[in-house]
Motif scaffolding. Sequence first.
Motif, PDB file in Angstrom:
ATOM      1  N   SER A 123      30.810  34.907  23.374  1.00  0.00           N
ATOM      2  CA  SER A 123      30.014  33.989  22.560  1.00  0.00           C
ATOM      3  C   SER A 123      28.521  34.266  22.746  1.00  0.00           C
ATOM      4  O   SER A 123      28.097  34.851  23.749  1.00  0.00           O
ATOM      5  N   GLU A 124      27.729  33.858  21.790  1.00  0.00           N
ATOM      6  CA  GLU A 124      26.293  34.126  21.809  1.00  0.00           C
ATOM      7  C   GLU A 124      25.622  33.576  23.075  1.00  0.00           C
ATOM      8  O   GLU A 124      24.636  34.137  23.565  1.00  0.00           O
ATOM      9  N   LYS A 125      26.170  32.510  23.613  1.00  0.00           N
ATOM     10  CA  LYS A 125      25.589  31.875  24.795  1.00  0.00           C
ATOM     11  C   LYS A 125      25.593  32.790  26.015  1.00  0.00           C
ATOM     12  O   LYS A 125      24.674  32.771  26.833  1.00  0.00           O
ATOM     13  N   TYR A 126      26.629  33.637  26.147  1.00  0.00           N
ATOM     14  CA  TYR A 126      26.801  34.428  27.375  1.00  0.00           C
ATOM     15  C   TYR A 126      26.766  35.938  27.177  1.00  0.00           C
ATOM     16  O   TYR A 126      26.461  36.674  28.119  1.00  0.00           O
ATOM     17  N   ARG A 127      27.065  36.407  25.988  1.00  0.00           N
ATOM     18  CA  ARG A 127      27.342  37.823  25.761  1.00  0.00           C
ATOM     19  C   ARG A 127      26.265  38.760  26.332  1.00  0.00           C
ATOM     20  O   ARG A 127      26.574  39.743  27.004  1.00  0.00           O
ATOM     21  N   ASP A 128      24.998  38.458  26.086  1.00  0.00           N
ATOM     22  CA  ASP A 128      23.916  39.355  26.494  1.00  0.00           C
ATOM     23  C   ASP A 128      23.571  39.243  27.975  1.00  0.00           C
ATOM     24  O   ASP A 128      22.751  40.019  28.482  1.00  0.00           O
ATOM     25  N   PHE A 129      24.150  38.278  28.658  1.00  0.00           N
ATOM     26  CA  PHE A 129      23.824  38.066  30.067  1.00  0.00           C
ATOM     27  C   PHE A 129      24.922  38.534  31.017  1.00  0.00           C
ATOM     28  O   PHE A 129      24.753  38.501  32.230  1.00  0.00           O
ATOM     29  N   ILE A 130      26.050  38.979  30.465  1.00  0.00           N
ATOM     30  CA  ILE A 130      27.164  39.389  31.317  1.00  0.00           C
ATOM     31  C   ILE A 130      26.896  40.777  31.907  1.00  0.00           C
ATOM     32  O   ILE A 130      26.581  41.721  31.193  1.00  0.00           O
ATOM     33  N   GLU A 131      27.011  40.888  33.216  1.00  0.00           N
ATOM     34  CA  GLU A 131      26.860  42.190  33.882  1.00  0.00           C
ATOM     35  C   GLU A 131      28.202  42.890  34.014  1.00  0.00           C
ATOM     36  O   GLU A 131      28.308  44.093  33.777  1.00  0.00           O
ATOM     37  N   ASP A 132      29.233  42.185  34.442  1.00  0.00           N
ATOM     38  CA  ASP A 132      30.568  42.759  34.479  1.00  0.00           C
ATOM     39  C   ASP A 132      31.623  41.653  34.484  1.00  0.00           C
ATOM     40  O   ASP A 132      31.318  40.488  34.736  1.00  0.00           O
ATOM     41  N   ILE A 133      32.841  42.050  34.166  1.00  0.00           N
ATOM     42  CA  ILE A 133      34.006  41.161  34.208  1.00  0.00           C
ATOM     43  C   ILE A 133      35.002  41.818  35.153  1.00  0.00           C
ATOM     44  O   ILE A 133      35.530  42.894  34.858  1.00  0.00           O
ATOM     45  N   ARG A 134      35.227  41.199  36.287  1.00  0.00           N
ATOM     46  CA  ARG A 134      36.056  41.817  37.319  1.00  0.00           C
ATOM     47  C   ARG A 134      37.454  41.194  37.375  1.00  0.00           C
ATOM     48  O   ARG A 134      37.598  39.970  37.349  1.00  0.00           O
ATOM     49  N   ILE A 135      38.441  42.054  37.458  1.00  0.00           N
ATOM     50  CA  ILE A 135      39.807  41.637  37.763  1.00  0.00           C
ATOM     51  C   ILE A 135      40.083  42.125  39.182  1.00  0.00           C
ATOM     52  O   ILE A 135      40.050  43.332  39.444  1.00  0.00           O
ATOM     53  N   GLU A 136      40.323  41.200  40.083  1.00  0.00           N
ATOM     54  CA  GLU A 136      40.507  41.546  41.484  1.00  0.00           C
ATOM     55  C   GLU A 136      41.938  41.265  41.938  1.00  0.00           C
ATOM     56  O   GLU A 136      42.479  40.185  41.666  1.00  0.00           O
ATOM     57  N   GLY A 137      42.518  42.238  42.626  1.00  0.00           N
ATOM     58  CA  GLY A 137      43.820  42.048  43.251  1.00  0.00           C
ATOM     59  C   GLY A 137      43.640  41.751  44.731  1.00  0.00           C
ATOM     60  O   GLY A 137      42.880  42.445  45.420  1.00  0.00           O
ATOM     61  N   HIS A 138      44.304  40.710  45.225  1.00  0.00           N
ATOM     62  CA  HIS A 138      44.210  40.302  46.635  1.00  0.00           C
ATOM     63  C   HIS A 138      45.615  40.221  47.234  1.00  0.00           C
ATOM     64  O   HIS A 138      46.571  39.850  46.546  1.00  0.00           O
ATOM     65  N   THR A 139      45.716  40.534  48.510  1.00  0.00           N
ATOM     66  CA  THR A 139      46.999  40.485  49.204  1.00  0.00           C
ATOM     67  C   THR A 139      46.874  39.678  50.495  1.00  0.00           C
ATOM     68  O   THR A 139      45.772  39.302  50.905  1.00  0.00           O
ATOM     69  N   SER A 140      48.008  39.475  51.146  1.00  0.00           N
ATOM     70  CA  SER A 140      48.009  38.925  52.506  1.00  0.00           C
ATOM     71  C   SER A 140      47.835  40.090  53.488  1.00  0.00           C
ATOM     72  O   SER A 140      47.693  41.249  53.084  1.00  0.00           O
ATOM     73  N   GLN A 141      47.865  39.793  54.778  1.00  0.00           N
ATOM     74  CA  GLN A 141      47.720  40.844  55.786  1.00  0.00           C
ATOM     75  C   GLN A 141      49.037  41.536  56.122  1.00  0.00           C
ATOM     76  O   GLN A 141      49.055  42.492  56.900  1.00  0.00           O
ATOM     77  N   ASP A 142      50.129  41.081  55.527  1.00  0.00           N
ATOM     78  CA  ASP A 142      51.433  41.665  55.830  1.00  0.00           C
ATOM     79  C   ASP A 142      51.608  43.018  55.141  1.00  0.00           C
ATOM     80  O   ASP A 142      51.111  43.236  54.030  1.00  0.00           O
ATOM     81  N   TRP A 143      52.352  43.914  55.819  1.00  0.00           N
ATOM     82  CA  TRP A 143      52.790  45.161  55.212  1.00  0.00           C
ATOM     83  C   TRP A 143      54.045  45.593  55.954  1.00  0.00           C
ATOM     84  O   TRP A 143      54.005  45.844  57.155  1.00  0.00           O
ATOM     85  N   GLU A 144      55.136  45.639  55.211  1.00  0.00           N
ATOM     86  CA  GLU A 144      56.445  45.851  55.847  1.00  0.00           C
ATOM     87  C   GLU A 144      56.470  47.107  56.717  1.00  0.00           C
ATOM     88  O   GLU A 144      56.156  48.206  56.273  1.00  0.00           O
ATOM     89  N   GLY A 145      56.868  46.922  57.974  1.00  0.00           N
ATOM     90  CA  GLY A 145      57.026  48.047  58.891  1.00  0.00           C
ATOM     91  C   GLY A 145      55.747  48.556  59.516  1.00  0.00           C
ATOM     92  O   GLY A 145      55.778  49.435  60.376  1.00  0.00           O
ATOM     93  N   ALA A 146      54.586  48.016  59.092  1.00  0.00           N
ATOM     94  CA  ALA A 146      53.299  48.511  59.609  1.00  0.00           C
ATOM     95  C   ALA A 146      52.929  47.773  60.891  1.00  0.00           C
ATOM     96  O   ALA A 146      52.930  46.548  60.932  1.00  0.00           O
ATOM     97  N   GLN A 147      52.589  48.540  61.907  1.00  0.00           N
ATOM     98  CA  GLN A 147      52.178  47.951  63.177  1.00  0.00           C
ATOM     99  C   GLN A 147      50.663  47.940  63.335  1.00  0.00           C
ATOM    100  O   GLN A 147      50.091  47.022  63.913  1.00  0.00           O
ATOM    101  N   SER A 148      49.995  48.954  62.827  1.00  0.00           N
ATOM    102  CA  SER A 148      48.544  49.063  63.023  1.00  0.00           C
ATOM    103  C   SER A 148      47.775  48.335  61.927  1.00  0.00           C
ATOM    104  O   SER A 148      48.256  48.199  60.791  1.00  0.00           O
ATOM    105  N   LEU A 149      46.584  47.895  62.275  1.00  0.00           N
ATOM    106  CA  LEU A 149      45.680  47.255  61.309  1.00  0.00           C
ATOM    107  C   LEU A 149      45.336  48.223  60.182  1.00  0.00           C
ATOM    108  O   LEU A 149      45.296  47.848  59.013  1.00  0.00           O
ATOM    109  N   GLU A 150      45.110  49.481  60.531  1.00  0.00           N
ATOM    110  CA  GLU A 150      44.744  50.485  59.525  1.00  0.00           C
ATOM    111  C   GLU A 150      45.836  50.639  58.475  1.00  0.00           C
ATOM    112  O   GLU A 150      45.557  50.668  57.278  1.00  0.00           O
TER     113      GLU A 150
END
Length: 231
Positions: A123-150
């Motif tokens: 819309s005219e209200k926002y269009r010229d002021f938008i720098e970016d539109i981000r889609i972010e994926g987030h997870t928990s700290q779990d990872w099957e079978g992984a022992q190390s933080l890395e």
Amino acid sequence: MEEKSSHWITISDMMSGIMMIFMMIAIAFMVTIENDKKQLEQQNDKMRDLAKNYSNLQQELYKDLMKEFGKDLMKWNAFIDEDTTIRFQKQDILFDVGQKRVKERFQHILNDFFPRYIKILYSEKYRDFIEDIRIEGHTSQDWEGAQSLERRYLGNAELSQERAFQVLKYCFSLPSIADKQEWLITLLRANGVSFAKPLATDELSRRVEFQASFKANEQIQKILEAASNKK
């Protein structure tokens, strides 16, 4: 006697001249300080105006998003933060465990949500002021079978990036926003965050977020560059 008097007059004149030079230097220094002070005040005024405009845009966008989506949030298991982040936060709706494919239920939500979201941002209200539109994926700290933080971090970083991209890919291909694709190419981004920004629980941490940011940093940089050029 006259020669001695003339000698002292010459020294007196010289001292008076030196005093005048010092006075002129002091006056010039004071004028410079006053000009710098005025420039600093002008910069501060610009920064305050910029901060105010940025805050107003965020507040207006938050209100518009709530007006548009407020009634849908509960059925979508979504939340809108005051910083205008839109959070989809129910894992069993979004993706299967460890998978990147967008589930059918989430596809239906995106079919409804994304065109309306882009309509607001375009819309005219926002269009010229938008720098970016981000889609972010987030997870928990779990990872099957992984022992190390890395291993846990890198595994989730890859998964969160793939999920964010799959959401972007699905949204970008919607026929209802086809006329906005050229505009979106310059703005739409997919970021995988892994578990760098956890929420209160693992369940809440597994989420997808949409956020539009404004051009505040760009404007601040222009002000700083302008100030630097005046020095």
